[in-house]
Write an enzyme that holds these catalytic residues in place. Structure first.
Site, PDB file in Angstrom:
ATOM      1  CE  LYS A  84      -3.996   1.874   2.716  1.00 58.65           C
ATOM      2  NZ  LYS A  84      -4.927   1.815   3.770  1.00 58.65           N
ATOM      3  CD  GLU A 187      -7.333   3.579   5.464  1.00 59.43           C
ATOM      4  OE1 GLU A 187      -6.553   4.095   6.303  1.00 59.43           O
ATOM      5  OE2 GLU A 187      -6.791   3.031   4.615  1.00 59.43           O
TER       6      GLU A 187
END
Ligand code: AMP
Length: 656
Positions: A84, A187
């Protein structure tokens, strides 16, 4: 004609994390029981919710997840983790992260970062998107297996600071994995959604400021969000295309440290342990590679243990049959890691300063905790101190982002099915909240339709002599018996000093804040022992479900009342009979024959009735039960007098 709801495919929520990834679902199936539709993670075949975001390449199909992670040390060059950090970035952008990666990163087209792994005699170059796609595919298969239908659509989360290229790379990863990414959600926004924030349609809430504190294994992020009132409902209900709950949130600021996390905590504990080993067994022992990896594992175990216990014992086998045994106290750990925690708080302050430019003096109304490291009590305490409010910890910090993504996915599915927004989004509590009492009845502390915020407290006690712990079961619903209500959560109050049954005084408080989050605390008054739990009561609850629960309670009202009364009579009779039988053993000889016989008769009658009620509550009449209990109360008066006189006499003797 096809029913709209049957044509809708499931949409799952995916937290595609740096170290671990999870998949969750909410509001699925689209109609039915609320508890079954509550947000939940979809585990793998072994029951594991978290899939390590790790892929090992080789000759055949890549190995994904737990197995790849477990053997990472063996295959450092072909095991790709933390990819990521490379998503949608150029090699130059990612330069700072490269020292932390065990595999080779090279420049691909347009200078983008690519992973190069040796395979056979050659090398294989893969994009970070492709690596992520293997993880996403594993999650998609896992979700399909759990739901029993093919899963093709997902809401995927990304850090709030991800730029367009990084978001596009995430979408591409989904596409490669055969998933349509119907939405990318930040998120921190997902974490807020998991608590139902932003889902309260038409509420009179003002704009709210929400801080999301995300302290994971390798990274720390803090985001300051504004929940825009008004849009919260309208945006989610959406006339304008696929608008969704997440639209109600604006990211005001973010701050963080991409290399600060639980791993650093482990590292500090490890340094201390290595120092102890060097002092006891010599520097050379501390340097043995096998010892280092054992110490690292022991350090993490000790840290995790200290989130619950005040101290923990570390036992480390050393070469030559020796071993190191040390006790680590929570205070010691806190002293070690305080500087790390303070660094996270500095980031928080920076984020608040940046956000302040866009705020008109509003204060923070909720702090949401994300990431495994927020289980550390010091972290919770310091965050509470800095923000002046108890942080939200009710939802598992490892799962909160995935669950929130699932909530967003659920809203989208509801819209597609034409079901509108049927989640319960009111400023009042739709259902009563209470505790299970001895005998299985419910003591309601907060009644349905109470406006939030609200709080209530009540005293409880023990039911057995010398009882040192109480299990508290928090319930939601309108019925009188616990078995007919929804169990929201349980927790234990331990460390109650041993006392006779009924003597300890435990104050239980229920507090529901403006966001509908319930905090339950229990405090034993003499010892000050405290336990608490936080719960989100309205997860997955639909308006239809609330209606059904209401109707059921009306239907069963009379029967339920009787049952509740009998359950209380059974519990109180047990306490009385226990006391009387004990006193009778001691003092029977001092009672006049007539009183004794009368008392023994009453004891027998009540015992028989209570036993019959326990067998089948319908076989007894509550009125008759009540009368028999009262007649025992009367018949035991003389025994009470004798017992008191005796205890005074023994005290006097003791005083002399
Ligand atoms: P995450 O990246 O969110 O999965 O967080 C993982 C980190 O949380 C790791 O460093 C774990 O050691 C840490 N962690 C997990 N459980 C606990 C716990 N109970 N107490 C302290 N740290 C924990």
């Amino acid at each position: 004609m096809q029913n709209a709801t049957t044509a809708v495919e499931p949409i799952v929520g995916i937290d595609l994390g740096t170290t671990n990834s999870l998949v969750a679902v909410a509001m699925w199936p689209l109609t039915g029981d609320a508890a079954a539709r509550a947000p939940r993670v979809l585990p793998d075949d072994a029951g594991l919710a978290m899939c390590p975001s790790v892929v090992r390449f080789g000759e055949g199909e890549p190995v994904v997840g737990v197995e790849a992670k477990q053997r990472a040390a063996e295959f450092p060059l072909t095991t790709v983790g933390s990819v990521k950090r490379l998503m949608g970035r150029s090699l130059a952008d990612a330069a700072g992260d490269l020292p932390y990666l065990s595999y080779k990163v090279v420049a691909g087209p347009a200078a983008t970062a690519r992973v190069e792994v040796p395979v056979g005699d050659g090398v294989k170059v893969v994009s970070p998107q492709e690596v992520s796609a293997y993880v996403l595919r594993a999650l998609r298969e896992q979700a399909s297996a759990r739901l029993g239908v093919p899963v093709r659509k997902a809401v995927v989360t990304v850090p709030a600071y991800f730029d367009d290229a990084q978001r596009q790379a995430t979408r591409d990863a989904g596409r490669i994995a055969g998933l349509e990414v119907v939405r990318i959600v930040n998120e921190p926004t997902a974490a807020a959604l998991a608590y139902g924030l932003g889902l309260r349609a038409g509420s009179g809430l003002r704009d709210q400021v929400i801080v999301v504190y995300d302290f994971g294994g390798g990274t720390f992020d803090v985001s300051v969000l504004r929940l825009v009132a008004g849009e919260a409902g309208g945006g989610a209900g959406g006339e304008a295309g696929p608008a969704a709950a997440a639209d109600a949130f604006q990211v005001l600021s973010t701050a963080g440290d991409t290399h600060l996390g639980g791993d650093d905590v482990d590292h500090l504990v490890m340094q201390w342990l290595l120092g102890e080993i060097a002092a006891e067994a010599g520097q050379e022992i501390a340097a043995v590679p096998g010892v280092r990896s054992a110490v690292q594992a022991a350090a993490e175990r000790a840290k995790i243990a200290l989130s619950d216990a005040e101290s923990t014992e570390v036992v480390l086998p050393l070469p030559g049959g020796r071993r190191l045994v040390r006790v680590l106290g929570r205070g010691q750990l806190e002293a070690m890691i305080m500087p790390l925690v303070e660094r996270t708080l500095e980031c928080c302050k920076r984020a608040m300063r940046d956000a302040a430019k866009q705020l008109a003096g509003e204060s923070v109304s909720a702090v949401v905790m994300v990431g495994g490291s927020t289980r550390i009590p010091l972290v919770r305490r310091r965050v509470a101190e800095v923000f002046g409010c108890e942080p939200y910890t009710a939802v598992d910090p490892d799962q909160v982002v995935a669950l929130g993504a699932a909530v967003q996915a659920g809203v989208l599915m509801q819209q597609q099915a034409g079901l509108g927004r049927s989640a319960v989004l009111l400023d009042v509590l739709p259902l009563s909240l209470g505790l299970e009492t001895v005998g299985g009845a419910v003591a309601k502390l907060i009644f349905r339709n109470s406006a939030t915020p609200c709080r209530a407290s009540e005293m409880f006690s023990t039911s057995v002599d010398g009882q040192t712990s109480i299990k508290l079961s928090v319930l939601q619903g309108e019925r009188e018996m616990a078995a007919d209500c929804r169990l929201l959560g349980t927790f234990h109050l331990r460390g109650i000093p041993p006392m006779p049954a009924g003597i300890p005084q435990v104050r239980v408080e229920f507090a529901v804040d403006a966001n509908g989050v319930l905090s339950v605390s229990a405090v034993e008054q003499r010892s000050g022992k405290r336990a608490a739990v936080q719960i989100v009561p309205n997860h997955g609850l639909s308006a239809e479900e609330v209606e059904r629960i209401e109707l059921e309670s009306f239907k069963h009202a009379r029967e339920d009342m009787t049952r509740h009364r009998i359950a209380d009579l059974i519990a109180n009779s047990a306490l009385d009979l226990h006391w009387i039988n004990r006193q009778l053993k001691q003092h029977a000889a001092k009672l006049e024959t007539a009183s004794r016989e009368q008392l023994e008769g009453a004891v027998t009658r009540l015992s028989e009735l209570a036993a019959a009620a326990r067998q089948d509550w319908r076989s007894v009449s509550a009125d008759e039960f009540h009368k028999v209990k009262e007649s025992l109360d009367r018949a035991s008066m003389r025994l009470h007098e004798v017992a008191i006189a005796e205890s005074l006499r023994s005290q006097n003797i003791g005083d002399r």
